[in-house]
Design a protein around this motif. Structure first.
Motif, PDB file in Angstrom:
ATOM      1  N   ARG A   7      30.763  -1.175  99.230  1.00 18.13           N
ATOM      2  CA  ARG A   7      31.847  -1.489  98.290  1.00 18.13           C
ATOM      3  C   ARG A   7      31.298  -1.672  96.878  1.00 18.13           C
ATOM      4  O   ARG A   7      31.870  -1.170  95.905  1.00 18.13           O
ATOM      5  N   ALA A   8      30.191  -2.388  96.756  1.00 21.14           N
ATOM      6  CA  ALA A   8      29.563  -2.595  95.447  1.00 21.14           C
ATOM      7  C   ALA A   8      29.078  -1.269  94.863  1.00 21.14           C
ATOM      8  O   ALA A   8      29.247  -1.013  93.663  1.00 21.14           O
ATOM      9  N   ALA A   9      28.488  -0.426  95.688  1.00 20.32           N
ATOM     10  CA  ALA A   9      28.004   0.880  95.223  1.00 20.32           C
ATOM     11  C   ALA A   9      29.164   1.733  94.721  1.00 20.32           C
ATOM     12  O   ALA A   9      29.052   2.402  93.687  1.00 20.32           O
ATOM     13  N   ASN A  10      30.275   1.705  95.430  1.00 18.68           N
ATOM     14  CA  ASN A  10      31.458   2.463  94.999  1.00 18.68           C
ATOM     15  C   ASN A  10      32.003   1.926  93.682  1.00 18.68           C
ATOM     16  O   ASN A  10      32.394   2.698  92.798  1.00 18.68           O
ATOM     17  N   SER A  11      32.020   0.622  93.538  1.00 17.22           N
ATOM     18  CA  SER A  11      32.511   0.006  92.301  1.00 17.22           C
ATOM     19  C   SER A  11      31.612   0.356  91.122  1.00 17.22           C
ATOM     20  O   SER A  11      32.100   0.658  90.024  1.00 17.22           O
ATOM     21  N   LEU A  12      30.309   0.329  91.343  1.00 11.32           N
ATOM     22  CA  LEU A  12      29.369   0.685  90.283  1.00 11.32           C
ATOM     23  C   LEU A  12      29.552   2.147  89.878  1.00 11.32           C
ATOM     24  O   LEU A  12      29.571   2.478  88.691  1.00 11.32           O
ATOM     25  N   ARG A  13      29.719   3.012  90.857  1.00  9.22           N
ATOM     26  CA  ARG A  13      29.951   4.432  90.571  1.00  9.22           C
ATOM     27  C   ARG A  13      31.238   4.607  89.759  1.00  9.22           C
ATOM     28  O   ARG A  13      31.281   5.381  88.806  1.00  9.22           O
ATOM     29  N   ASP A  14      32.284   3.866  90.110  1.00 10.94           N
ATOM     30  CA  ASP A  14      33.540   3.930  89.350  1.00 10.94           C
ATOM     31  C   ASP A  14      33.334   3.471  87.906  1.00 10.94           C
ATOM     32  O   ASP A  14      33.849   4.093  86.972  1.00 10.94           O
ATOM     33  N   LEU A  15      32.592   2.387  87.714  1.00  9.33           N
ATOM     34  CA  LEU A  15      32.308   1.900  86.360  1.00  9.33           C
ATOM     35  C   LEU A  15      31.524   2.941  85.564  1.00  9.33           C
ATOM     36  O   LEU A  15      31.831   3.212  84.401  1.00  9.33           O
ATOM     37  N   GLU A  16      30.518   3.522  86.187  1.00  4.28           N
ATOM     38  CA  GLU A  16      29.717   4.537  85.501  1.00  4.28           C
ATOM     39  C   GLU A  16      30.573   5.741  85.122  1.00  4.28           C
ATOM     40  O   GLU A  16      30.489   6.235  83.988  1.00  4.28           O
ATOM     41  N   ASP A  17      31.398   6.205  86.039  1.00  2.00           N
ATOM     42  CA  ASP A  17      32.270   7.349  85.751  1.00  2.00           C
ATOM     43  C   ASP A  17      33.241   7.026  84.618  1.00  2.00           C
ATOM     44  O   ASP A  17      33.533   7.881  83.775  1.00  2.00           O
ATOM     45  N   THR A  18      33.729   5.800  84.584  1.00  2.00           N
ATOM     46  CA  THR A  18      34.656   5.380  83.535  1.00  2.00           C
ATOM     47  C   THR A  18      33.964   5.359  82.175  1.00  2.00           C
ATOM     48  O   THR A  18      34.527   5.818  81.175  1.00  2.00           O
ATOM     49  N   VAL A  19      32.744   4.856  82.123  1.00  2.00           N
ATOM     50  CA  VAL A  19      31.995   4.831  80.861  1.00  2.00           C
ATOM     51  C   VAL A  19      31.723   6.257  80.382  1.00  2.00           C
ATOM     52  O   VAL A  19      31.896   6.565  79.200  1.00  2.00           O
ATOM     53  N   VAL A  20      31.336   7.143  81.279  1.00  2.43           N
ATOM     54  CA  VAL A  20      31.082   8.538  80.894  1.00  2.43           C
ATOM     55  C   VAL A  20      32.367   9.176  80.362  1.00  2.43           C
ATOM     56  O   VAL A  20      32.345   9.869  79.340  1.00  2.43           O
ATOM     57  N   ALA A  21      33.493   8.935  81.009  1.00  2.00           N
ATOM     58  CA  ALA A  21      34.772   9.487  80.547  1.00  2.00           C
ATOM     59  C   ALA A  21      35.128   8.943  79.165  1.00  2.00           C
ATOM     60  O   ALA A  21      35.604   9.685  78.295  1.00  2.00           O
ATOM     61  N   LEU A  22      34.896   7.660  78.951  1.00  4.18           N
ATOM     62  CA  LEU A  22      35.158   7.057  77.645  1.00  4.18           C
ATOM     63  C   LEU A  22      34.291   7.709  76.572  1.00  4.18           C
ATOM     64  O   LEU A  22      34.783   8.080  75.498  1.00  4.18           O
ATOM     65  N   LEU A  23      33.014   7.880  76.860  1.00  6.75           N
ATOM     66  CA  LEU A  23      32.108   8.493  75.889  1.00  6.75           C
ATOM     67  C   LEU A  23      32.467   9.955  75.640  1.00  6.75           C
ATOM     68  O   LEU A  23      32.352  10.442  74.510  1.00  6.75           O
ATOM     69  N   ALA A  24      32.915  10.654  76.664  1.00  6.91           N
ATOM     70  CA  ALA A  24      33.313  12.055  76.504  1.00  6.91           C
ATOM     71  C   ALA A  24      34.515  12.179  75.570  1.00  6.91           C
ATOM     72  O   ALA A  24      34.678  13.197  74.892  1.00  6.91           O
ATOM     73  N   ALA A  25      35.335  11.142  75.513  1.00  8.78           N
ATOM     74  CA  ALA A  25      36.522  11.150  74.652  1.00  8.78           C
ATOM     75  C   ALA A  25      36.211  10.684  73.230  1.00  8.78           C
ATOM     76  O   ALA A  25      37.112  10.621  72.394  1.00  8.78           O
ATOM     77  N   ALA A  26      34.946  10.370  72.964  1.00  9.41           N
ATOM     78  CA  ALA A  26      34.544   9.854  71.649  1.00  9.41           C
ATOM     79  C   ALA A  26      33.490  10.779  71.040  1.00  9.41           C
ATOM     80  O   ALA A  26      32.292  10.569  71.233  1.00  9.41           O
TER      81      ALA A  26
END
Length: 83
Positions: A7-26
């Motif tokens: 569960r923690a690994a999945n949550s970390l992966r979600d956070l990482e994917d979210t940060v990458v998506a945010l940076l891709a939009a900037a």
């Protein structure tokens, strides 16, 4: 316990994917505090704002090659998506 680790690994992966998506939009990149503020990831240690969580996520993403950091004209590190 293994299900909690997964569960923690999945949550970390979600956070990482979210940060990458945010940076891709900037296209001009974002600073650590920009990422922290935009995603509401403020964290502290003993009452002092350190934002270790966002620093750790950015560090993991840089090590994985998904994100790069570049200093701007003021010497401030800005992060960009490599994806």
């Amino acid at each position: 316990m293994e299900h909690l680790r997964a569960r923690a690994a999945n949550s970390l992966r979600d956070l990482e994917d979210t940060v990458v998506a945010l940076l891709a939009a900037a296209p001009n990149g974002l600073t650590n505090i920009d990422v922290t503020t935009t995603l509401g990831l403020h964290s502290d240690h003993l009452g002092n704002h350190r934002n270790y969580l966002s620093w750790s996520i950015l560090g993991r993403l840089m090590r994985a090659g998904r994100v790069r950091g570049e200093k701007d004209e003021k010497g401030k590190m800005r992060y960009f998506s490599n994806e």
